[in-house]
Design a protein around this motif. Structure first.
Motif, short mmCIF file in Angstrom:
data_model
loop_
_atom_site.label_atom_id
_atom_site.label_comp_id
_atom_site.label_asym_id
_atom_site.label_seq_id
_atom_site.Cartn_x
_atom_site.Cartn_y
_atom_site.Cartn_z
N ALA A 153 0.83 -1.21 0.00
CA ALA A 153 0.00 0.00 0.00
C ALA A 153 0.86 1.26 0.00
N MET A 154 1.91 1.28 0.81
CA MET A 154 2.78 2.46 0.87
C MET A 154 3.57 2.61 -0.42
N GLY A 155 3.99 1.49 -1.00
CA GLY A 155 4.71 1.55 -2.27
C GLY A 155 3.85 2.13 -3.37
N VAL A 156 2.59 1.70 -3.45
CA VAL A 156 1.65 2.24 -4.44
C VAL A 156 1.42 3.72 -4.18
N LEU A 157 1.23 4.10 -2.94
CA LEU A 157 1.01 5.50 -2.58
C LEU A 157 2.19 6.37 -3.00
N ILE A 158 3.39 5.89 -2.72
CA ILE A 158 4.59 6.65 -3.09
C ILE A 158 4.69 6.83 -4.60
N LEU A 159 4.37 5.80 -5.37
CA LEU A 159 4.46 5.88 -6.83
C LEU A 159 3.35 6.76 -7.41
N VAL A 160 2.14 6.60 -6.92
CA VAL A 160 1.00 7.31 -7.50
C VAL A 160 0.98 8.78 -7.08
N ARG A 161 1.38 9.05 -5.85
CA ARG A 161 1.31 10.42 -5.30
C ARG A 161 2.71 10.96 -4.97
N ARG A 162 3.68 10.59 -5.79
CA ARG A 162 5.07 10.91 -5.44
C ARG A 162 5.35 12.41 -5.33
N GLU A 163 4.69 13.22 -6.14
CA GLU A 163 4.91 14.67 -6.05
C GLU A 163 4.32 15.24 -4.76
N ALA A 164 3.12 14.78 -4.42
CA ALA A 164 2.46 15.29 -3.22
C ALA A 164 3.14 14.79 -1.95
N ILE A 165 3.67 13.54 -2.01
CA ILE A 165 4.21 12.92 -0.81
C ILE A 165 5.71 13.15 -0.66
N PHE A 166 6.33 13.81 -1.65
CA PHE A 166 7.79 13.91 -1.65
C PHE A 166 8.34 14.50 -0.35
N LYS A 167 7.69 15.53 0.17
CA LYS A 167 8.19 16.17 1.39
C LYS A 167 8.07 15.26 2.62
N LEU A 168 7.19 14.27 2.53
CA LEU A 168 6.99 13.36 3.66
C LEU A 168 7.60 11.99 3.42
#
Length: 196
Positions: A80-95
């Motif tokens: 789940a976290m891997g998919v989140l990182i790939l799909v939302r990588r721009e939004a999640i980059f700071k976190l």
């Protein structure tokens, strides 16, 4: 697929994932600036692959249920976290480093518990898993608090944490399960039944 075949896949998969974690850790330490551009894609794909291996390990039903006992839920979380990182990588980059820290710290804590249970079973090298897990957990915590306060040093800390995570995976799988030359499952250490 036979249980021994599934366990062989899980064991070999753990070893491959360990080597990849170590390689990615070294890459992050050696090239922190360049790694910033690709870290989300690399880590996202790695977490998904690691989650799949963990789930396979859980269903392999190794005899003493030590190495893979927590891997169903944690494997799903990794995917789940891997998919989140790939799909939302721009939004999640700071976190993203906080995410890395949480996952690495959580895995280290589970391995600390596993090492204590391994001691109860009589596994001679339980302390090696414990030491590596504690050190790995410390670097997972460092990613959460980010004491360096800078992107370059944070990437280097991430590299160290990934390297330690890879070493921890190797310790877990090598010290608990191995395969004979004929492919059958045996155990690296002789366990004694607790209380007898």
């Amino acid at each position: 697929m036979k249980t021994s075949g599934t366990l062989k896949i899980a064991r070999n998969g753990y070893i491959v994932m360990a080597v990849i974690f170590c390689a990615l850790g070294i890459f992050l330490m050696a090239n922190p600036e360049g790694a910033m551009k690709t870290i989300c894609v690399l880590a996202g794909a790695l977490f998904i692959a690691d989650g799949i291996i963990k789930i396979i390990g859980y269903f392999s039903r190794d005899f003493y249920c030590l190495a893979f006992q927590f891997d169903l839920g944690f494997g799903i979380l990794m995917i789940a976290m891997g998919v989140l990182i790939l799909v939302r990588r721009e939004a999640i980059f700071k976190l993203v480093f906080v995410v890395f820290g949480l996952l690495i710290l959580a895995d280290a804590l589970l391995r600390i518990q596993m090492s204590v249970e391994a001691k109860k079973f009589g596994l001679n090298l339980w302390w090696a898993i414990l030491i590596v897990a504690v050190v790995t957990g410390v670097f997972g915590m460092l990613l959460l608090i980010d004491p360096a306060g800078g992107a370059r040093l944070t990437v280097i800390f991430t590299g160290i944490a990934f390297l330690l995570e890879g070493i921890l995976k190797l310790c877990v799988v090598i010290y608990t399960v191995k395969l004979r030359n004929d492919g059958n499952v045996v155990y690296e250490e002789k366990f004694t039944e607790v209380g007898h």
